[in-house]
Design a protein around this motif. Structure first.
Motif, short mmCIF file in Angstrom:
data_model
loop_
_atom_site.label_atom_id
_atom_site.label_comp_id
_atom_site.label_asym_id
_atom_site.label_seq_id
_atom_site.Cartn_x
_atom_site.Cartn_y
_atom_site.Cartn_z
N ASP A 152 -12.31 -0.77 -5.30
CA ASP A 152 -11.29 -1.48 -4.54
C ASP A 152 -11.32 -1.11 -3.06
O ASP A 152 -10.95 -1.90 -2.20
CB ASP A 152 -9.90 -1.18 -5.12
CG ASP A 152 -9.76 -1.72 -6.54
OD1 ASP A 152 -10.48 -2.69 -6.87
OD2 ASP A 152 -8.95 -1.18 -7.30
N ASN B 134 -3.53 -10.26 -17.58
CA ASN B 134 -4.08 -10.25 -16.23
C ASN B 134 -3.32 -9.25 -15.35
O ASN B 134 -2.11 -9.11 -15.45
CB ASN B 134 -4.00 -11.65 -15.62
CG ASN B 134 -4.61 -11.72 -14.24
OD1 ASN B 134 -3.91 -11.66 -13.24
ND2 ASN B 134 -5.92 -11.86 -14.17
N THR C 51 -4.64 -9.94 -10.38
CA THR C 51 -5.81 -10.27 -9.56
C THR C 51 -6.73 -11.18 -10.35
O THR C 51 -7.03 -10.90 -11.52
CB THR C 51 -6.57 -9.00 -9.15
OG1 THR C 51 -5.70 -8.14 -8.43
CG2 THR C 51 -7.78 -9.34 -8.28
N GLU D 114 -9.50 -10.20 -13.26
CA GLU D 114 -9.22 -8.93 -13.93
C GLU D 114 -8.37 -9.21 -15.17
O GLU D 114 -7.14 -9.16 -15.12
CB GLU D 114 -8.53 -7.95 -12.98
CG GLU D 114 -9.43 -7.49 -11.85
CD GLU D 114 -8.76 -6.44 -10.96
OE1 GLU D 114 -7.63 -6.01 -11.30
OE2 GLU D 114 -9.37 -6.06 -9.95
#
Length: 505
Positions: free
Chosen positions: A156, A226, A229, A232
């Motif tokens: 990230d 989820n 995002t 994901e």
């Protein structure tokens, strides 16, 4: 000159070049084609990326990702079959684009195919390294992590330093395969069949034995919620997972290249392509169900997920055969991945070689070794870059680049079928894609749709990659094109290279 970049290489010329070679015997049946496809498809995707996709995107619902990717592949595969039966020569999608959409688009595809083959070899090599490490650990041999992992990873926060030096085993296997290819290796049908049988037996054994060790709690939730995002987990994760796991299906185009050797291509090509895709999709779904049932998907973000699953079985079993089973499975995975690396490292120099013959790359790319009769310059370049990528980058980034590059090639092949049906309806087609133009358009839209689910960073890297390729084309390729500037190539002789007997695309 601007108009020349869209000149097409006449299909009649391509066919004449093809007919200049000795005709191949039509001996392959539908079952032969299915076996060929299964052998070519099963490899890196199932042994390497299954865990990554489950851990990062889909969870146990990776089975849906496999189904979506398989459908897109089926549409694209039928389009490959039409082209390969009509233009059965080296170059694959690059040659198909040259004959339908012009030189510029052919260059785009040729440059894009590097992502499929060169980056693909690097991705598989990283997985190979993980399985070798796991295999050696089973004998009490623990290699330093500093030489088993990439020095950087991506999360990230962007690229991060891991503290490792380099993924040395991944680099070494590529160097070994590159050396063999320069010397000139011929994989016999017997060796290929043994590897295919070994891979399939390993997968069937994993499925059969693994069902006894499934923990149903690992399936809850089957579709993880989820995270907020896109990509994901949840349904967006399933779609993105289809984009990444698309790598698992690379190789089915090996079936389409056998169209000239099929007894009845009109009937058997769709059966071979769709049959091999259905068989592998079923195997992939069963492996995914077993793997995510034996091990929580949260623990599968590793380059050797099948090995992790086997190790987990060993923890809950006192049976002696499990230890033997662990060795067999890992050895089978290593052998299977080795053959995939070899095929990909054989394929990329062939694309470079064809582009060199067309004048779009310097003559050195079409140069044949005087002793070994192999395209040693592009082989060296391919092996060197692939080894560097495998040593430095994590498997996730490499796998996404391979998937987006392959999807782009598939989309353009589908479009090419529609274009050639309009521009040259008179050409003989031993095999025709059914429901044209709707099925080819569905294939193009499907491939494009799956591409859109891939991360923005992957698109950004694709744009940079293509920008580099366009710069090379406009500064060199278009000025040296054999098609557009034949006078620059007067007196040149084109050497023929010996590419071996592997399934080349």
């Amino acid at each position: 000159m601007a108009n020349k970049i869209f000149n097409v290489k006449p299909v009649d010329l391509l066919i004449r070049e093809s007919n200049a070679n000795k005709d191949l015997k039509r001996t392959l049946t539908a079952s032969n084609l299915v076996a060929l496809g299964v052998g070519a498809i099963i490899g890196a995707g199932i042994f390497v990326l299954t865990g990554t996709v489950a851990a990062q995107h889909s969870g146990p619902a990776i089975v849906f990702s496999f189904v979506i990717a398989g459908i897109v592949c089926a549409f694209s595969g039928l389009c490959y079959a039409e082209f390969s039966s009509m233009i059965p020569i080296a170059g694959s999608a690059y040659t198909y684009a040259y004959s339908t959409m012009g030189e510029f688009f052919a260059w785009v595809i040729g440059w894009d195919l590097i992502l499929e083959y060169l980056f693909g070899a690097s991705t598989v090599a990283v997985g190979w390294s993980g399985y070798v490490n796991s295999f050696l650990r089973g004998f009490g041999i623990n290699l330093p992590q500093e030489i088993m992992s990439p020095p950087i990873t991506y999360g990230d926060a962007g690229f991060e330093v891991t503290g490792a030096f380099v993924n040395l085993p991944a680099m070494l296997i590529i160097a070994l395969m590159t050396g063999l290819l320069i010397v000139g290796i011929h994989e016999s049908a017997k060796v290929n069949n043994i590897i295919v049988i070994l891979k399939v037996v390993v997968i069937l054994a994993f499925i059969a034995i693994g069902f006894a060790y499934i923990n149903m709690d690992n399936y809850s939730p089957f579709i993880p919620e989820n995270t907020g995002t896109f990509g994901e987990f949840g349904w967006s994760g399933i779609l993105r997972g289809a984009g990444v796991i698309f790598f698992a299906y690379i190789g089915f185009d090996a079936v389409s290249t056998a169209a000239q050797e099929a007894k009845n291509p009109q009937r058997d090509m769709p059966r071979g392509i769709l049959g091999s895709l259905m068989v592998t999709t079923v195997l992939y779904i069963l492996v995914a169900l077993v793997l995510t049932g034996v091990v929580s998907y949260t623990l599968l973000d590793v380059p050797d997920p099948i090995a992790v699953g086997i190790d987990e079985m060993g923890k809950t079993s006192s049976k002696g055969f499990i230890s033997f089973f662990q060795i067999v499975i890992k050895f089978g995975a290593i052998a299977g991945l080795t053959s995939v690396i070899l095929v990909m490292l054989m394929a990329q120099p062939r694309i470079f070689y064809t582009m060199g013959r067309d004048g779009l790359l310097p003559p050195a790319f079409a140069r044949v070794h005087p002793k070994f009769k192999t395209p040693y310059v592009p082989t060296l370049i391919t092996g060197s870059i692939a080894a560097l990528l495998a040593g430095l980058f994590p498997i996730g980034i490499l796998g996404e680049m391979v998937s987006i590059g392959t999807l782009l090639a598939f989309a353009m092949v589908c479009i090419g079928v529609v274009v050639l049906r309009k521009t040259r309806p008179d050409l003989p087609r031993p095999f025709k894609t059914p429901l044209s133009p709707w099925l080819p358009l569905a294939g193009a839209l499907g491939a494009g749709g799956v591409m859109l689910t891939l991360p923005v960073d992957t698109w950004f890297r694709l744009i940079i990659w293509m920008a580099i390729g366009l710069a090379i084309y406009f500064f060199y390729g278009r000025h040296h094109s054999r098609l557009n500037f034949p006078e620059k190539h007067q007196g040149e002789t084109i050497e023929e290279a010996d590419f071996g007997d592997g399934p080349m695309h």
